[in-house]
Design a protein around this motif. Structure first.
Motif, PDB file in Angstrom:
ATOM      1  N   MET A   1       9.775  40.639  11.858  1.00  0.00           N
ATOM      2  CA  MET A   1       9.601  41.817  12.692  1.00  0.00           C
ATOM      3  C   MET A   1       8.620  41.506  13.823  1.00  0.00           C
ATOM      4  N   TYR A   2       8.885  42.148  14.943  1.00  0.00           N
ATOM      5  CA  TYR A   2       8.036  41.982  16.120  1.00  0.00           C
ATOM      6  C   TYR A   2       7.631  43.357  16.624  1.00  0.00           C
ATOM      7  N   SER A   3       6.484  43.425  17.271  1.00  0.00           N
ATOM      8  CA  SER A   3       6.010  44.674  17.839  1.00  0.00           C
ATOM      9  C   SER A   3       5.751  44.483  19.324  1.00  0.00           C
ATOM     10  N   LEU A   4       6.238  45.438  20.122  1.00  0.00           N
ATOM     11  CA  LEU A   4       6.028  45.410  21.570  1.00  0.00           C
ATOM     12  C   LEU A   4       5.971  46.847  22.060  1.00  0.00           C
ATOM     13  N   ASP A   5       4.939  47.171  22.794  1.00  0.00           N
ATOM     14  CA  ASP A   5       4.779  48.536  23.321  1.00  0.00           C
ATOM     15  C   ASP A   5       4.907  49.594  22.225  1.00  0.00           C
ATOM     16  N   GLU A   6       4.276  49.325  21.098  1.00  0.00           N
ATOM     17  CA  GLU A   6       4.235  50.232  19.953  1.00  0.00           C
ATOM     18  C   GLU A   6       5.609  50.490  19.330  1.00  0.00           C
ATOM     19  N   LYS A   7       6.582  49.618  19.602  1.00  0.00           N
ATOM     20  CA  LYS A   7       7.893  49.693  18.961  1.00  0.00           C
ATOM     21  C   LYS A   7       8.100  48.409  18.184  1.00  0.00           C
ATOM     22  N   THR A   8       8.851  48.498  17.104  1.00  0.00           N
ATOM     23  CA  THR A   8       9.124  47.308  16.316  1.00  0.00           C
ATOM     24  C   THR A   8      10.554  46.841  16.555  1.00  0.00           C
ATOM     25  N   TYR A   9      10.723  45.528  16.505  1.00  0.00           N
ATOM     26  CA  TYR A   9      12.015  44.887  16.733  1.00  0.00           C
ATOM     27  C   TYR A   9      12.267  43.913  15.591  1.00  0.00           C
ATOM     28  N   PRO A  10      13.478  43.915  15.027  1.00  0.00           N
ATOM     29  CA  PRO A  10      13.746  43.098  13.845  1.00  0.00           C
ATOM     30  C   PRO A  10      13.918  41.607  14.126  1.00  0.00           C
ATOM     31  N   CYS A  11      14.245  41.234  15.377  1.00  0.00           N
ATOM     32  CA  CYS A  11      14.488  39.815  15.670  1.00  0.00           C
ATOM     33  C   CYS A  11      14.295  39.545  17.156  1.00  0.00           C
ATOM     34  N   SER A  12      14.320  38.269  17.514  1.00  0.00           N
ATOM     35  CA  SER A  12      14.120  37.893  18.914  1.00  0.00           C
ATOM     36  C   SER A  12      15.252  38.392  19.813  1.00  0.00           C
ATOM     37  N   THR A  13      16.461  38.500  19.266  1.00  0.00           N
ATOM     38  CA  THR A  13      17.586  39.026  20.058  1.00  0.00           C
ATOM     39  C   THR A  13      17.317  40.470  20.466  1.00  0.00           C
ATOM     40  N   SER A  14      16.741  41.252  19.578  1.00  0.00           N
ATOM     41  CA  SER A  14      16.441  42.642  19.915  1.00  0.00           C
ATOM     42  C   SER A  14      15.350  42.736  20.982  1.00  0.00           C
ATOM     43  N   ILE A  15      14.434  41.764  20.996  1.00  0.00           N
ATOM     44  CA  ILE A  15      13.426  41.708  22.066  1.00  0.00           C
ATOM     45  C   ILE A  15      14.126  41.445  23.400  1.00  0.00           C
ATOM     46  N   THR A  16      15.050  40.490  23.414  1.00  0.00           N
ATOM     47  CA  THR A  16      15.797  40.179  24.638  1.00  0.00           C
ATOM     48  C   THR A  16      16.539  41.415  25.128  1.00  0.00           C
ATOM     49  N   MET A  17      17.215  42.102  24.208  1.00  0.00           N
ATOM     50  CA  MET A  17      18.002  43.272  24.586  1.00  0.00           C
ATOM     51  C   MET A  17      17.118  44.430  25.054  1.00  0.00           C
ATOM     52  N   LYS A  18      15.868  44.462  24.614  1.00  0.00           N
ATOM     53  CA  LYS A  18      14.933  45.469  25.113  1.00  0.00           C
ATOM     54  C   LYS A  18      14.780  45.328  26.618  1.00  0.00           C
ATOM     55  N   TYR A  19      14.782  44.078  27.086  1.00  0.00           N
ATOM     56  CA  TYR A  19      14.616  43.816  28.516  1.00  0.00           C
ATOM     57  C   TYR A  19      15.909  43.927  29.310  1.00  0.00           C
ATOM     58  N   ILE A  20      17.021  43.438  28.769  1.00  0.00           N
ATOM     59  CA  ILE A  20      18.254  43.384  29.570  1.00  0.00           C
ATOM     60  C   ILE A  20      19.380  44.249  29.022  1.00  0.00           C
ATOM     61  N   GLY A  21      19.128  44.972  27.940  1.00  0.00           N
ATOM     62  CA  GLY A  21      20.177  45.767  27.314  1.00  0.00           C
ATOM     63  C   GLY A  21      20.569  46.979  28.142  1.00  0.00           C
ATOM     64  N   GLY A  22      21.651  47.581  27.757  1.00  0.00           N
ATOM     65  CA  GLY A  22      22.164  48.731  28.488  1.00  0.00           C
ATOM     66  C   GLY A  22      23.291  48.305  29.409  1.00  0.00           C
ATOM     67  N   LYS A  23      23.897  49.279  30.011  1.00  0.00           N
ATOM     68  CA  LYS A  23      25.095  49.026  30.800  1.00  0.00           C
ATOM     69  C   LYS A  23      24.814  48.302  32.116  1.00  0.00           C
ATOM     70  N   TRP A  24      23.649  48.523  32.736  1.00  0.00           N
ATOM     71  CA  TRP A  24      23.454  48.046  34.100  1.00  0.00           C
ATOM     72  C   TRP A  24      22.349  47.032  34.327  1.00  0.00           C
ATOM     73  N   LYS A  25      21.418  46.854  33.414  1.00  0.00           N
ATOM     74  CA  LYS A  25      20.267  45.995  33.700  1.00  0.00           C
ATOM     75  C   LYS A  25      20.655  44.559  34.032  1.00  0.00           C
ATOM     76  N   ALA A  26      21.541  43.953  33.242  1.00  0.00           N
ATOM     77  CA  ALA A  26      21.937  42.567  33.522  1.00  0.00           C
ATOM     78  C   ALA A  26      22.664  42.473  34.856  1.00  0.00           C
ATOM     79  N   VAL A  27      23.458  43.495  35.180  1.00  0.00           N
ATOM     80  CA  VAL A  27      24.173  43.518  36.463  1.00  0.00           C
ATOM     81  C   VAL A  27      23.175  43.552  37.613  1.00  0.00           C
ATOM     82  N   ILE A  28      22.189  44.416  37.518  1.00  0.00           N
ATOM     83  CA  ILE A  28      21.166  44.519  38.562  1.00  0.00           C
ATOM     84  C   ILE A  28      20.400  43.208  38.669  1.00  0.00           C
ATOM     85  N   LEU A  29      20.002  42.659  37.531  1.00  0.00           N
ATOM     86  CA  LEU A  29      19.220  41.416  37.541  1.00  0.00           C
ATOM     87  C   LEU A  29      19.984  40.261  38.179  1.00  0.00           C
ATOM     88  N   ILE A  30      21.272  40.126  37.883  1.00  0.00           N
ATOM     89  CA  ILE A  30      22.013  39.002  38.458  1.00  0.00           C
ATOM     90  C   ILE A  30      22.138  39.158  39.972  1.00  0.00           C
TER      91      ILE A  30
END
Length: 116
Positions: A1-30
């Motif tokens: 488990m990981y903690s970031l901004d007072e939220k817990t995440y079960p794995c490193s993939t969930s940390i990644t998705m916290k940053y780029i998840g959702g319908k548009w974030k990866a599109v905007i970033l690219i």
């Protein structure tokens, strides 16, 4: 488990998705691999509503992935967006996502190109 901004995440993939998840974030970033003015970003992200684009940019900025620069020396107001150094660490991942999409488009008969 990981903690970031007072939220817990079960794995490193969930940390990644916290940053780029959702319908548009990866599109905007690219699209921000190269610095863009807000108006340019609006033109390249046609399917995103202006409100959604604005909210996603604010989240990406708050997460430290995107830098917003406002130029107010003379009208009209000019706003640039670009990846931060932290954001640039996502470039290989963004390219991999785009490449996977290209390969999927080629391999899947159900996907057709529309418009342009």
């Amino acid at each position: 488990m990981y903690s970031l901004d007072e939220k817990t995440y079960p794995c490193s993939t969930s940390i990644t998705m916290k940053y780029i998840g959702g319908k548009w974030k990866a599109v905007i970033l690219i699209h921000l691999i190269e610095k863009k003015r807000y108006s340019e970003l609006r033109k390249t992200c046609l399917n995103i509503s202006e409100r959604t684009l604005s909210l996603q940019l604010k989240e990406l900025e708050a997460d430290g992935l995107v830098k917003r620069t406002v130029y107010t020396t003379k009208p009209p107001l000019k706003v640039d967006y670009e990846l931060t150094e932290f954001g640039k660490t996502l470039i290989p991942l963004l390219h991999a996502i785009a490449n996977w999409g290209d390969e999927t488009i080629e391999a899947n008969d159900k996907i057709t190109i529309v418009g342009n």
